[in-house]
Design an enzyme around this catalytic site. Structure first.
Site, PDB file in Angstrom:
ATOM      1  N   GLY A  98      37.600  45.537  44.815  1.00 34.30           N
ATOM      2  CA  GLY A  98      37.290  45.140  43.448  1.00 34.30           C
ATOM      3  C   GLY A  98      38.510  44.654  42.706  1.00 34.30           C
ATOM      4  O   GLY A  98      39.627  44.639  43.239  1.00 34.30           O
ATOM      5  N   ARG A 101      43.397  44.796  39.276  1.00 32.60           N
ATOM      6  CA  ARG A 101      44.334  44.501  38.194  1.00 32.60           C
ATOM      7  C   ARG A 101      43.963  43.209  37.479  1.00 32.60           C
ATOM      8  O   ARG A 101      44.812  42.572  36.856  1.00 32.60           O
ATOM      9  CB  ARG A 101      45.752  44.390  38.739  1.00 32.60           C
ATOM     10  CG  ARG A 101      45.870  43.390  39.875  1.00 32.60           C
ATOM     11  CD  ARG A 101      47.265  43.312  40.385  1.00 32.60           C
ATOM     12  NE  ARG A 101      47.307  42.487  41.579  1.00 32.60           N
ATOM     13  CZ  ARG A 101      48.417  42.052  42.133  1.00 32.60           C
ATOM     14  NH1 ARG A 101      49.565  42.352  41.600  1.00 32.60           N
ATOM     15  NH2 ARG A 101      48.387  41.330  43.222  1.00 32.60           N
ATOM     16  N   ARG A 187      33.880  36.107  45.601  1.00 36.90           N
ATOM     17  CA  ARG A 187      34.479  36.044  46.938  1.00 36.90           C
ATOM     18  C   ARG A 187      33.444  36.415  47.998  1.00 36.90           C
ATOM     19  O   ARG A 187      32.386  36.946  47.684  1.00 36.90           O
ATOM     20  CB  ARG A 187      35.644  37.033  47.023  1.00 36.90           C
ATOM     21  CG  ARG A 187      36.704  36.824  45.951  1.00 36.90           C
ATOM     22  CD  ARG A 187      36.931  38.149  45.155  1.00 36.90           C
ATOM     23  NE  ARG A 187      37.813  37.932  44.011  1.00 36.90           N
ATOM     24  CZ  ARG A 187      39.123  37.805  44.097  1.00 36.90           C
ATOM     25  NH1 ARG A 187      39.703  37.905  45.267  1.00 36.90           N
ATOM     26  NH2 ARG A 187      39.847  37.600  43.025  1.00 36.90           N
ATOM     27  N   ASP A 260      38.083  39.454  51.153  1.00 39.63           N
ATOM     28  CA  ASP A 260      38.049  39.582  49.692  1.00 39.63           C
ATOM     29  C   ASP A 260      38.962  38.564  49.016  1.00 39.63           C
ATOM     30  O   ASP A 260      38.984  38.474  47.779  1.00 39.63           O
ATOM     31  CB  ASP A 260      38.429  41.001  49.264  1.00 39.63           C
ATOM     32  CG  ASP A 260      39.801  41.426  49.756  1.00 39.63           C
ATOM     33  OD1 ASP A 260      39.964  41.545  50.984  1.00 39.63           O
ATOM     34  OD2 ASP A 260      40.715  41.624  48.934  1.00 39.63           O
TER      35      ASP A 260
END
Length: 493
Positions: A98, A101, A187, A260
């Site tokens: 996930g 940042r 993604r 990802d």
């Protein structure tokens, strides 16, 4: 949509915001504000991206912009959130990942998403601090805009803000927040996330969103008996193949092609340990964290296909039979080979294929690798040589002069079949003089760390027009200095 956090002020950007990704629902993201960054200061911005968003570039110099794009304020009408996804990292299933940042501010009326990278911890930060450092943020800012100028699909960079706040990586560095822009940051890993959890409803919701927003032709294609999900996989495979062909042609190493980090739109995304080749070394590994060489330059095409297989597996509950998925993925090798051949021929000034071109290209690549010839300088010198008729500066790059002379003879015979003036013109538009080599980025980074942004801004201007000559700036396109051989780029940023 919940009200903005009272701890942060709001800034009116004048933008009209959409929240189509946010409207997918809480299974796809977590709403939260950014973490303020102390004593922010401006580092760089892109006037072109500002205008693309409908912002006045001069506004980026205001305190409102500084506070908003450093995470110290919220956009009026925005909806800040971090999305959840999963993925394979270095070929191993990593589970839930996930935006650890990154925070999405929202989507503009032009259909572009704006995201802060380095804006603090999120529920997906795992053991991370949610911050980005100035060093890697400068690299991503410059490379995002450089890739766009090269004609390579990419996320864009609006602006970069720095801060003296300390951030611990291999050493203590200073923090930064990069504002990046894309039609979507979805993604492969977003699809893997729901597939792995057996959440077929959410998987279908995500696929329908992507098809309707970005691939509407998949609804009406006759391919696969009207199966829109198989058509989506085929379309993504084609875009990915075109992208990787462009990387290989220009000598770009991504460095961390995890699922990802693969864009569903075929964009170059997540600039971490990337590098443009100096010498042409097909097995070059640009990421010193990649101890097995999984993401070496010459393995990028096969890794991209492996990642597409993962996406195909994720879409299996929607796309149907395995044979259908395999058929959709066959678009990748066909498209990649055609696209790479076309781009390598263009680098040689050959606008249309001819018998023997493939052998001519392969012989050249073998020779470049054997002699360790500087990749960008060779191609640029070759373009000028075709224009001037003087190939001696190109020959000076080779230690095996006999092999070079033999190849040049074959190439000269091929050039006799085309208009040399047109060939040279094509080559000068195809082979850039300026690319973001590691030592070029490093000089901008070191100066910026001292508070001197002038080299960074100079490099930004050169990379915005990489095919131009820019008299007086040849040093930025020269051979790398000896100290550059010791630069090491890792996943740490």
């Amino acid at each position: 949509m919940p009200p903005a956090s009272p701890a942060l002020p709001t800034v009116d950007t004048g933008l009209a915001w959409n929240h189509r990704f946010a409207d997918l629902g809480p299974a796809f993201h977590t709403r939260l504000p950014p973490t303020p960054l102390p004593a922010p200061y401006p580092v760089a911005h892109s006037p072109e991206v500002a205008r693309l968003l409908g912002l006045d570039p001069a506004w980026l110099a205001t305190d409102d912009a500084l506070q908003l794009f450093s995470g110290n304020a919220l956009p009026a009408g925005g909806d800040t959130l971090a999305s959840v996804y999963s993925g394979h990292q270095f070929g191993v299933w990593a589970g839930q990942l996930g935006d650890g940042r990154a925070l999405l501010l929202g989507e503009t009326e032009q259909g572009l998403e704006i995201q802060l990278k380095g804006a603090g911890r999120t529920p997906y930060s795992r053991m991370g601090d949610g911050r980005a450092v100035l060093r890697s943020s400068i690299r991503e800012f410059l490379c995002s805009e450089a890739m766009h100028a090269l004609g390579i699909p990419t996320t864009r960079a609006l602006c970069l803000m720095g801060s003296p706040a300390p951030v611990l990586r291999e050493s203590v560095e200073t923090a930064a927040v990069l504002t990046r822009v894309a039609p979507s940051f979805i993604r492969f890993g977003h699809f893997e996330h729901f597939a792995a959890r057996g959440q077929t409803t959410e998987l279908r919701q995500l696929a329908d969103y992507v098809i309707d927003r970005y691939y509407p032709a998949c609804r009406t294609t006759p391919d696969f008996g009207g199966n829109a999900y198989a058509a989506l996989l085929q379309a993504v495979a084609q875009r990915t193949a075109e992208l990787i062909a462009q990387w290989q042609a220009v000598g770009f190493c991504h460095g961390v092609m995890n699922t990802d980090n693969m864009s569903i739109l075929g964009l170059t995304i997540d600039y971490g340990p990337f590098q443009f080749l100096d010498t042409f070394a097909p097995s070059h590994i640009c990421n010193h964290s990649d101890t097995q060489g999984r993401y070496a330059f010459d393995r990028q095409p096969s890794v991209a296909y492996w990642n597409l297989l993962c996406l195909g597996q994720a879409l299996h509950p929607l796309a149907g039979e395995v044979d259908t998925i395999r058929a959709a993925l066959q678009a990748y090798p066909r498209t990649f080979q055609d696209a790479l051949a076309r781009r390598l021929q263009a680098k040689l000034g050959l606008s249309s294929p001819h018998e023997g071109d493939e052998a001519l290209v392969q012989a050249l690549l073998t020779l470049l690798a054997q002699d360790g010839v500087d990749h960008p300088i060779f191609w640029r010198r070759l373009a000028h040589a075709v224009d001037s008729g003087d190939f001696s500066p190109v020959g000076a790059l080779f230690s095996n002069r006999a092999a070079w002379a033999a190849w040049l003879l074959s190439y000269s015979e091929r050039l006799a079949l085309v208009d040399k003036a047109l060939a040279a013109k094509l080559m000068l538009k195809t082979n850039p003089k300026f690319v973001l080599r590691n030592h070029v980025a490093e000089q901008a980074i070191r100066a910026a760390a001292r508070g001197d942004m002038a080299p960074l801004h100079t490099v930004q201007r050169l990379l915005a027009h990489p095919f131009d000559e820019h008299p007086g700036h040849d040093a930025w396109a020269d051979f790398p200095p000896d100290w550059a051989a010791h630069l090491a780029i890792s996943c740490s940023s």
